[in-house]
Design an enzyme around this catalytic site. Structure first.
Site: not given
Length: 288
Positions: A34, A149, A182, A206
């Protein structure tokens, strides 16, 4: 109020009329990818970078890219035009498609399922800009390909629930070796002695588009920037910490695990980069 319009496999329709097969591999396996793309003043922001990341995710998962570059952008612009919001965010999803019977091994001739919709993009609340957010650190239990992702976001959901239970806004995820990766849905920046530090792109994080823009602005405005691994114990002595994402831009963290970060208020480097970020948006959206 006009119904919210979505795109599904080549057609635009009211959201409440959209239907996806229960045998879709996205539903059964989380087998898909996505993107989330901000729209300011009815203009797509950093489209080339988002498209490149989408194509990277599709290639990494061996899912056929169902649309041309031009068709992707045309579909997104048509979604934008069908809604009244000046600022929006586009969610688009590509699953590997419908397969009967269910099988872990994907069939070779599947047609990807493409779904997209848009929502209003609301500005970050004033109290967050003034006071920052509170976070906790958690073990990063996600898989080893966070550079994709992917739809499989259950660990991220669990992290959000743990943050909620702890009465904080978000989390910072830490790998077993003590390195920081993250946030639950965001990249991390640390400021130490006026130097901006962020983990390098790797399979552990990411490759964020907002992260990319902030790095570009730091270099343009001669703010020292280092890409390197950050260890968990470094967070305790950081002058500033931020989380960055396409829908939130850069959020200042002012409390970590119940302790103040730096002065306990949004820091000067964050304030400077925020000003540069807003100016950059205006530059891109109003080039003349």
């Amino acid at each position: 109020m006009n119904p919210q319009i979505v795109y599904l496999d080549g057609e635009f329709m009211p959201m409440n009329e959209a239907r996806v097969s229960p045998m879709d591999r996205g539903f059964l396996f989380g087998d898909g990818v996505y993107e989330v793309i901000p729209v300011y003043q009815r203009q797509v922001f950093e489209w080339a970078a988002h498209l490149a990341r989408l194509k990277y995710s599709l290639k990494a998962t061996s899912i056929n890219n169902p649309l041309s570059d031009e068709a992707w952008l045309d579909m997104i612009n048509q979604l934008i035009k069908r809604h009244d919001w000046a600022d929006q965010f586009i969610y688009l999803q590509v699953s590997r498609g419908v397969q009967i019977p269910r099988d872990h091994m994907p069939a070779a001739d599947l047609t990807p399922t493409v779904y997209a919709y848009t929502n209003p993009l609301k500005p970050v609340a004033d109290h967050i800009l003034q006071h920052g957010i509170k976070v906790i650190s958690l073990e990063d239990i996600r898989w080893l390909r966070c550079d994709i992702k992917a739809l499989t976001l259950l660990p991220n959901v669990m992290a959000k629930l743990q943050a909620q239970a702890a009465g904080v806004d978000d989390v910072i995820l830490v790998r077993a070796d003590g390195s920081v990766s993250e946030g639950s849905a965001s990249n991390l920046f640390m400021v130490k002695d006026q130097t901006l530090i962020t983990p390098p792109n790797s399979h552990k994080i990411l490759p964020g588009i907002t992260r990319l823009v902030i790095e570009k602005l730091a270099r343009r405005h001669h703010i020292d920037l280092i890409e390197r691994d950050i260890q968990q114990d470094e967070l305790n002595s950081a002058d500033e910490l931020w989380l960055t994402s396409s829908t939130k831009e850069a959020l200042p963290i002012t409390q970590l695990n119940g302790q103040a970060v730096g002065s306990g208020k949004p820091g000067s480097v964050w304030q400077t980069l925020r000003q540069h970020y807003q100016a950059y948006k205006n530059e891109i959206l109003n080039p003349n």
